[in-house]
Design a protein around this motif. Structure first.
Motif, PDB file in Angstrom:
ATOM      1  N   SER A 240       0.834  -1.209   0.000  1.00 30.47           N
ATOM      2  CA  SER A 240       0.000   0.000   0.000  1.00 30.47           C
ATOM      3  C   SER A 240       0.867   1.257   0.000  1.00 30.47           C
ATOM      4  CB  SER A 240      -1.004  -0.021   1.145  1.00 30.47           C
ATOM      5  OG  SER A 240      -0.322   0.105   2.362  1.00 30.47           O
ATOM      6  N   ALA A 241       2.026   1.201   0.661  1.00 31.73           N
ATOM      7  CA  ALA A 241       2.931   2.355   0.631  1.00 31.73           C
ATOM      8  C   ALA A 241       3.449   2.586  -0.790  1.00 31.73           C
ATOM      9  CB  ALA A 241       4.098   2.134   1.590  1.00 31.73           C
ATOM     10  N   THR A 242       3.752   1.514  -1.481  1.00 27.30           N
ATOM     11  CA  THR A 242       4.234   1.642  -2.851  1.00 27.30           C
ATOM     12  C   THR A 242       3.170   2.289  -3.735  1.00 27.30           C
ATOM     13  OG1 THR A 242       5.589  -0.344  -2.562  1.00 27.30           O
ATOM     14  CG2 THR A 242       5.163   0.343  -4.819  1.00 27.30           C
ATOM     15  N   LYS A 243       1.933   1.821  -3.591  1.00 24.12           N
ATOM     16  CA  LYS A 243       0.840   2.403  -4.400  1.00 24.12           C
ATOM     17  C   LYS A 243       0.654   3.877  -4.096  1.00 24.12           C
ATOM     18  CE  LYS A 243      -2.117  -1.640  -5.202  1.00 24.12           C
ATOM     19  NZ  LYS A 243      -3.305  -2.351  -4.698  1.00 24.12           N
ATOM     20  N   GLU A 244       0.661   4.195  -2.810  1.00 29.11           N
ATOM     21  CA  GLU A 244       0.461   5.587  -2.391  1.00 29.11           C
ATOM     22  C   GLU A 244       1.576   6.476  -2.937  1.00 29.11           C
ATOM     23  OE1 GLU A 244       0.545   6.214   1.908  1.00 29.11           O
ATOM     24  OE2 GLU A 244       0.868   8.335   1.430  1.00 29.11           O
ATOM     25  N   ALA A 245       2.814   5.989  -2.819  1.00 28.47           N
ATOM     26  CA  ALA A 245       3.953   6.773  -3.288  1.00 28.47           C
ATOM     27  C   ALA A 245       3.882   6.967  -4.804  1.00 28.47           C
ATOM     28  CB  ALA A 245       5.260   6.086  -2.903  1.00 28.47           C
ATOM     29  N   LEU A 246       3.590   5.902  -5.521  1.00 26.05           N
ATOM     30  CA  LEU A 246       3.565   5.991  -6.985  1.00 26.05           C
ATOM     31  C   LEU A 246       2.599   7.062  -7.488  1.00 26.05           C
ATOM     32  CD1 LEU A 246       3.798   2.289  -8.221  1.00 26.05           C
ATOM     33  CD2 LEU A 246       5.316   4.175  -8.870  1.00 26.05           C
ATOM     34  N   ALA A 247       1.535   7.255  -6.741  1.00 22.62           N
ATOM     35  CA  ALA A 247       0.552   8.244  -7.166  1.00 22.62           C
ATOM     36  C   ALA A 247       1.086   9.671  -7.071  1.00 22.62           C
ATOM     37  CB  ALA A 247      -0.707   8.102  -6.317  1.00 22.62           C
ATOM     38  N   GLN A 248       2.150   9.837  -6.292  1.00 20.59           N
ATOM     39  CA  GLN A 248       2.629  11.209  -6.020  1.00 20.59           C
ATOM     40  C   GLN A 248       3.958  11.575  -6.663  1.00 20.59           C
ATOM     41  OE1 GLN A 248       2.453  12.137  -1.735  1.00 20.59           O
ATOM     42  NE2 GLN A 248       1.194  10.314  -1.511  1.00 20.59           N
ATOM     43  N   VAL A 266       9.834  -7.030  -2.660  1.00 22.55           N
ATOM     44  CA  VAL A 266       9.770  -6.213  -3.872  1.00 22.55           C
ATOM     45  C   VAL A 266       9.270  -7.032  -5.082  1.00 22.55           C
ATOM     46  CG1 VAL A 266      11.120  -4.879  -5.545  1.00 22.55           C
ATOM     47  CG2 VAL A 266      11.372  -4.429  -3.105  1.00 22.55           C
ATOM     48  N   PRO A 267       9.819  -8.228  -5.323  1.00 21.40           N
ATOM     49  CA  PRO A 267       9.329  -8.987  -6.480  1.00 21.40           C
ATOM     50  C   PRO A 267       7.815  -9.228  -6.415  1.00 21.40           C
ATOM     51  CG  PRO A 267      11.331  -9.987  -5.580  1.00 21.40           C
ATOM     52  CD  PRO A 267      10.915  -8.928  -4.619  1.00 21.40           C
ATOM     53  N   ALA A 268       7.338  -9.604  -5.250  1.00 19.50           N
ATOM     54  CA  ALA A 268       5.900  -9.894  -5.111  1.00 19.50           C
ATOM     55  C   ALA A 268       5.057  -8.638  -5.305  1.00 19.50           C
ATOM     56  CB  ALA A 268       5.637 -10.507  -3.745  1.00 19.50           C
ATOM     57  N   ILE A 269       5.563  -7.511  -4.822  1.00 22.85           N
ATOM     58  CA  ILE A 269       4.817  -6.252  -4.976  1.00 22.85           C
ATOM     59  C   ILE A 269       4.721  -5.860  -6.445  1.00 22.85           C
ATOM     60  CG2 ILE A 269       4.999  -3.768  -4.550  1.00 22.85           C
ATOM     61  CD1 ILE A 269       5.939  -4.502  -1.703  1.00 22.85           C
ATOM     62  N   LEU A 270       5.845  -5.985  -7.159  1.00 19.30           N
ATOM     63  CA  LEU A 270       5.830  -5.645  -8.584  1.00 19.30           C
ATOM     64  C   LEU A 270       4.866  -6.568  -9.336  1.00 19.30           C
ATOM     65  CD1 LEU A 270       9.649  -5.001  -9.144  1.00 19.30           C
ATOM     66  CD2 LEU A 270       7.823  -3.301  -8.940  1.00 19.30           C
ATOM     67  N   HIS A 271       4.854  -7.820  -8.945  1.00 16.46           N
ATOM     68  CA  HIS A 271       3.951  -8.780  -9.568  1.00 16.46           C
ATOM     69  C   HIS A 271       2.499  -8.403  -9.293  1.00 16.46           C
ATOM     70  CE1 HIS A 271       2.676 -12.646 -11.163  1.00 16.46           C
ATOM     71  NE2 HIS A 271       1.848 -12.729 -10.133  1.00 16.46           N
ATOM     72  N   GLU A 272       2.233  -8.078  -8.035  1.00 12.55           N
ATOM     73  CA  GLU A 272       0.867  -7.718  -7.624  1.00 12.55           C
ATOM     74  C   GLU A 272       0.376  -6.458  -8.350  1.00 12.55           C
ATOM     75  OE1 GLU A 272      -1.119  -9.348  -5.565  1.00 12.55           O
ATOM     76  OE2 GLU A 272      -2.747  -7.848  -5.510  1.00 12.55           O
ATOM     77  N   LEU A 273       1.300  -5.490  -8.530  1.00 14.45           N
ATOM     78  CA  LEU A 273       0.953  -4.251  -9.223  1.00 14.45           C
ATOM     79  C   LEU A 273       0.690  -4.500 -10.710  1.00 14.45           C
ATOM     80  CD1 LEU A 273       3.596  -1.625  -7.988  1.00 14.45           C
ATOM     81  CD2 LEU A 273       1.126  -1.495  -7.637  1.00 14.45           C
ATOM     82  N   GLY A 274       1.305  -5.558 -11.234  1.00 17.81           N
ATOM     83  CA  GLY A 274       1.281  -5.766 -12.679  1.00 17.81           C
ATOM     84  C   GLY A 274       2.310  -4.908 -13.394  1.00 17.81           C
ATOM     85  N   ALA A 275       3.406  -4.572 -12.697  1.00 16.38           N
ATOM     86  CA  ALA A 275       4.473  -3.758 -13.291  1.00 16.38           C
ATOM     87  C   ALA A 275       5.268  -4.577 -14.306  1.00 16.38           C
ATOM     88  CB  ALA A 275       5.408  -3.257 -12.192  1.00 16.38           C
ATOM     89  N   THR A 276       5.825  -3.876 -15.306  1.00 16.45           N
ATOM     90  CA  THR A 276       6.730  -4.513 -16.249  1.00 16.45           C
ATOM     91  C   THR A 276       8.117  -4.548 -15.623  1.00 16.45           C
ATOM     92  OG1 THR A 276       5.512  -3.435 -18.011  1.00 16.45           O
ATOM     93  CG2 THR A 276       7.633  -4.405 -18.613  1.00 16.45           C
ATOM     94  N   VAL A 277       8.658  -5.740 -15.430  1.00 17.45           N
ATOM     95  CA  VAL A 277       9.993  -5.845 -14.829  1.00 17.45           C
ATOM     96  C   VAL A 277      11.023  -5.991 -15.941  1.00 17.45           C
ATOM     97  CG1 VAL A 277      11.482  -7.209 -13.309  1.00 17.45           C
ATOM     98  CG2 VAL A 277       9.064  -6.866 -12.725  1.00 17.45           C
ATOM     99  N   PHE A 278      11.975  -5.055 -16.019  1.00 17.59           N
ATOM    100  CA  PHE A 278      12.988  -5.094 -17.076  1.00 17.59           C
ATOM    101  C   PHE A 278      14.109  -6.074 -16.743  1.00 17.59           C
ATOM    102  CE2 PHE A 278      11.185  -0.767 -17.371  1.00 17.59           C
ATOM    103  CZ  PHE A 278      10.543  -0.937 -18.584  1.00 17.59           C
ATOM    104  N   PHE A 279      14.469  -6.114 -15.502  1.00 15.31           N
ATOM    105  CA  PHE A 279      15.470  -7.087 -15.054  1.00 15.31           C
ATOM    106  C   PHE A 279      15.453  -7.124 -13.535  1.00 15.31           C
ATOM    107  CE2 PHE A 279      17.647  -3.053 -15.948  1.00 15.31           C
ATOM    108  CZ  PHE A 279      18.191  -2.754 -14.717  1.00 15.31           C
ATOM    109  N   ASN A 280      15.947  -8.218 -12.970  1.00 17.11           N
ATOM    110  CA  ASN A 280      16.049  -8.299 -11.515  1.00 17.11           C
ATOM    111  C   ASN A 280      17.418  -8.803 -11.074  1.00 17.11           C
ATOM    112  OD1 ASN A 280      15.906 -11.008 -12.062  1.00 17.11           O
ATOM    113  ND2 ASN A 280      13.816 -11.253 -11.305  1.00 17.11           N
TER     114      ASN A 280
END
Lengths: 426, 426
Positions: A240-248, A266-280
């Motif tokens: 939820s902090a990631t979502k809130e921050a991204l909005a601002q 972090v990996p799980a959060i990016l997955h949950e968001l549906g973010a495009t991951v370029f590399f890890n």
């Protein structure tokens, strides 16, 4: 249990990042606030410089033809018919064998075509002087447009404003300057082991230093940091902090939680968001677990919780995008060649980035580590003004070898430093 | 009519300036505001780093003695008796052939003396793992104090705070940082020819660019500029403005009016004040008419109205005093050696300072003028990141010669750059 990640080369990782679009915004600031900002428009000369024919010296404005016969045996006598202080204008007519006293920077009176320096004249009365040599048309005159012609581009858009550029802005009347807005870069630190700076140490805990370090790196690069706090290793809180921050923000940096450990969300959060991951995973030391992703046209940087890895990850992957958002044409750290000041006997399959200090020894640049280079060690960061760049391979490096270094405090930058990096030639 | 002034060498002029005392003041700022400021106290490690024995990897904390017999043919079986996330602490007792799952950065449990990386173990059930080789006491342990011992000085007072130093401040709990106050440097521009930036050009007039340039130079050097406006060439106005400004600042800079022309009031004002004048002519180009004086323990700089001379005069004479007021130990511009990129065929009796750009060409630094080098010309200032230093003499300089340059954007600085400056060896 342990997720397998495939490391990609540094060059490829940086390219995957900078292939993304940036979205510069502009604003007007007063000239007093412009130093250090980045021009959002080319700086164009709004008039000729000089804007009128002027005298570069204190002296007398003359009609050169009147000195045709002058020599030390037969000095010519002139009548002083006026005086022009800088900023004032002589409106009379200068007749033959008349001169006008003129100050440095003042406009040449109509009819005059040369200036005689004060030292080369002899005063015989308040209204009379002698000149002992011939002068040619144009002698000691700074002609209109001689330095700069109206309309010329003096500084390109995307350049950081230094004191010289401030002088140009003033000269050409830019009391307001159109600069790029500082992109807002969000910072989140994660890790239940982190204490706030003002908390006392406790067993198993360390203070949160990365967030403050990153905020200073953002400021140095020309951005504006927005801190969203230090979070415990808890998935829902972090999401939820990631979502809130991204909005601002324009881009988001997290530090910690990026690895493959049980508490790395972090990996799980990016997955949950549906973010495009370029590399890890990147073939570099430190910072191999760096993750870069994009969501909603915003870059998300999952930097390591390790201070050195975090530092290097910022400079390699965040800085160029930040600088591009400032219209800067040389967004990467500048690469130069230096002599290695110490041995690095141990080979490493990954490209290493060693925090170092650059010294100018006679005609050579010499780079030496600024401290013990263990990746968890923070004390070497303070003295670093460059990163040694040691490509991976089966050989170590020897003192005296030529290597590439990336300058941390430089203002010129680089268009693309990742070609022809010198490997070990031991 | 023309006052005769005796020029003194640059080195002597700088020395006469820095022989004067400075009066640093300190203040506390929050760590978020500390970047770019100068430490007013040594940065001392307030605890060991690490502050406890910790694991540098994700893995298992073990008693190394239990692995004595382990090999790939006879792996040893261990019971997993707990798990330590970073920031938490294992409070139990680890018995023979027991291990504790440990995360990167977590504290080693009492009784354990080595860590086995996750990749080197084999999980056989949730509570059991196999280890296939021997480990020694201390393997993969970061010991308390290994990086830094409590009480050590990590960064000296007077150092400018970079992102790495911010990380150190955070690590050691400096949520407030004692820094030097920015000295307040007053700026007065004089000259009836000067227009405000927002005024339209008029015959004989130019816009006031020096004041804004100096204010940016003050900011770059770490000071705080206070602008007292642009004055006409009128003695009484200039005198009272000078007095008013002096009462409010730590040092004062005037630009213009410093020469020996009829409208140059700086000498008369200094005389009227009863200021101690250290020099009023320096054997340098541009900037030979630079005047430096002191009144009421405050330095007064009479810089030339010529933009280049003004710029150079600031960097040579104001910057070192400003930096010393920040406790900086390397207050002068850093001097390095570079190859000259162009010819300077004309000799000059005075030492020349040419605004230039430094490029790194393979292993060499090459310095070339950043524009036409007429002293009245402002456009070359924008691209300058160094000053070429060409000692005076009877010979010019050739492309390819080694010369000294002073770096304008550098952070290291120099203790005293004025020794052994390379003359022409043509």
């Amino acid at each position: 249990m342990v997720e397998k990640r495939k490391p990609i080369p540094v060059e490829e990782a940086v390219r995957k990042v900078i292939e993304n679009d940036v979205y510069p915004k502009t604003e007007k600031v007063s000239i007093e606030e412009a130093y250090g900002r980045f021009l959002a428009e080319d700086l164009v000369a709004s008039h000729d410089v000089p804007s009128f024919d002027r005298s570069p010296y204190d002296g007398f404005a003359i009609r050169s033809i009147d000195t045709k016969e002058a020599n030390s045996d037969q000095p010519v006598r002139f009548e002083v018919v006026g005086e022009i202080g800088a900023g004032s204008v002589f409106t009379g007519v200068v007749e033959p064998f008349q001169v006008v006293r003129i100050m440095t920077g003042a406009q040449i009176p109509a009819g005059c075509d040369a200036v005689v320096m004060l030292e080369l004249t002899k005063e015989i009365s308040e209204k009379e002087i002698l000149i002992k040599r011939m002068f040619k048309k144009g002698d000691n005159i700074s002609y209109q447009g001689e330095d700069t012609q109206k309309g010329s581009i003096l500084v390109n858009k995307g350049t950081q404003i230094n004191p010289g550029i401030v002088a140009l802005l003033a000269t050409f009347g830019y009391h307001e300057v159109t600069v790029t807005k500082k992109p807002i870069i969000g910072v989140i630190a994660t890790g239940s082991e982190l204490l706030n700076i003002d908390e006392p140490l406790a067993p198993g805990k360390i203070r949160n230093s990365n967030a403050y370090m990153i905020m200073a790196q953002i400021e140095r690069a020309g951005g504006q940091a927005e801190y969203f706090g230090k979070l415990d290793d808890d998935f829902d809180t972090c999401l939820s902090a990631t979502k809130e921050a991204l909005a601002q923000v324009d881009m988001l940096i997290t530090t910690g939680g990026v690895s493959v450990g049980d508490y790395d969300y972090v990996p799980a959060i990016l997955h949950e968001l549906g973010a495009t991951v370029f590399f890890n995973k990147v073939a570099m030391r430190p910072g191999s677990v760096t993750t870069v992703a994009k969501y909603d046209n915003k870059m998300i940087y999952g930097l390591s919780g390790n201070p050195s890895a975090c530092y290097v990850g910022f400079e390699l992957f965040v800085r160029p995008m930040l600088r591009r958002t400032l219209y800067n044409q040389f967004p990467h750290l500048q690469k130069v060649k230096a002599t290695l000041g110490v041995d690095f006997p141990k080979p490493n399959p990954f490209m290493r980035f060693v925090r170092a200090r650059l010294d100018y020894v006679e005609t050579q640049l010499v780079a030496s580590p600024s401290g013990v280079d263990k990746s968890g060690i923070v004390s070497s960061l303070g003295g670093a003004d460059c990163l040694l760049l040691l490509p991976g391979g089966t050989r170590g490096y020897e003192k005296g070898m030529l290597v590439d270094v990336l300058l941390l405090e430089d203002h010129q930058g680089s268009e693309w430093p990742w070609n022809n990096i010198v490997p070990s030639y031991r």
